[in-house]
Write an enzyme that holds these catalytic residues in place. Structure first.
Site, PDB file in Angstrom:
ATOM      1  N   LYS A  12      -5.028  27.113  -5.939  1.00 46.53           N
ATOM      2  CA  LYS A  12      -6.377  26.796  -6.950  1.00 46.53           C
ATOM      3  C   LYS A  12      -6.998  28.079  -7.313  1.00 46.53           C
ATOM      4  O   LYS A  12      -7.350  28.902  -6.392  1.00 46.53           O
ATOM      5  CB  LYS A  12      -7.362  25.962  -6.218  1.00 46.53           C
TER       6      LYS A  12
HETATM    7  O1  G3P Z   1     -13.132  20.145  -6.311  1.00 44.85           O
HETATM    8  C1  G3P Z   1     -13.724  20.588  -7.698  1.00 44.85           C
HETATM    9  C2  G3P Z   1     -14.701  19.438  -8.087  1.00 44.85           C
HETATM   10  O2  G3P Z   1     -14.425  18.142  -7.971  1.00 44.85           O
HETATM   11  C3  G3P Z   1     -16.028  19.628  -7.431  1.00 44.85           C
HETATM   12  O3  G3P Z   1     -16.627  18.338  -7.590  1.00 44.85           O
HETATM   13  O4  G3P Z   1     -18.764  17.104  -7.374  1.00 44.85           O
HETATM   14  O5  G3P Z   1     -18.923  19.515  -6.694  1.00 44.85           O
HETATM   15  O6  G3P Z   1     -19.113  18.842  -8.974  1.00 44.85           O
HETATM   16  P1  G3P Z   1     -18.417  18.294  -7.550  1.00 44.85           P
END
Ligand code: G3P
Length: 222
Positions: A89
């Site tokens: 990633k």
């Molecule tokens: O892994 C990346 C993403 O899914 C993060 O989500 O909820 O922290 O905005 P969030």
């Protein structure tokens, strides 16, 4: 549409895998820190454990910390060597796009993360990213329409023939999953709670209770 779970929590990953509908896992440095995983040795060990839990053919995104081309490529290679499930990633920055192009040339699969615009989606696809992660919830958080971005990228990739998979990320609830499916996302990655939320319907519970009550009335003692 594939289902990935967005967590570094081993219990949640096991529970999602046991459902029989899990296709992969995404992690990020915040999710790893939330589980108290720190230090290179522990971090690499944790990624390997996740790969072993989900089993063959299920992609596991492991994020680089480096932000310069050379560092991203070196770290990406170390991560990719860990297990065949690993997808590296890489953040959507200039050095990141350059590194994605290089890693792709060497046969290493990548997930371009922190994507918030159609322009960024084009750059990642041009570089050959395996997955693209637009952050839906975080766009919604600032009062914009995250799902509109998914629709826009789906249109662009269909028009251009880019084969980068659209991985709708920062998915927060069951409605996001349904909307991402309608918009044509290839993958959703979400917390286990959002996947479990899809099961819920009061009419299912009421219906099952009635079926079982009727069965037991007709089959006393069974
Ligand atoms: O892994 C990346 C993403 O899914 C993060 O989500 O909820 O922290 O905005 P969030």
């Amino acid at each position: 549409m594939q289902f990935f779970v967005d967590t570094a929590n081993l219990d949640h990953i096991r529970e999602a895998a046991e459902l029989g509908i899990l296709d992969g896992v995404t992690t990020n440095p915040s999710l790893m820190a939330r589980e108290g995983i720190a230090g290179e040795k522990n971090i690499l060990k944790h990624y390997r454990t996740i790969c072993e839990i989900v089993g063959e053919g299920r992609d596991v995104s492991a994020e680089v910390i480096a932000t310069d081309f050379k560092g991203i490529v070196e770290e990406g290679k170390r991560l990719a060597e860990l297990h065949e499930n690993i997808v590296v990633k890489v953040p959507m920055i200039r050095e990141g796009v350059k590194a994605i192009a290089h890693l792709t040339e060497t046969g290493i699969r990548t997930n371009c993360t922190l994507v918030f615009s159609a322009g960024q989606a084009i750059l990642a696809a041009k570089a050959g990213a395996t997955y693209l992660s637009p952050f839906i919830g975080r766009i919604d958080d600032i009062g914009w329409d995250g799902m509109a971005l998914i629709r826009e990228i789906v249109e662009i990739y269909n028009n251009t023939g880019y084969d980068t998979a659209i991985l709708a990320a920062s998915i927060r609830n069951p409605l996001h999953i349904i909307q991402a499916a309608k918009a044509g996302a290839d993958v959703v990655t979400c917390p286990l709670s959002a996947i479990l939320g899809l099961f819920s319907h009061p009419l299912t519970d009421i219906g099952l209770e009635k079926f079982l009550a009727d069965y037991h009335k007709a089959n006393p003692g069974a």
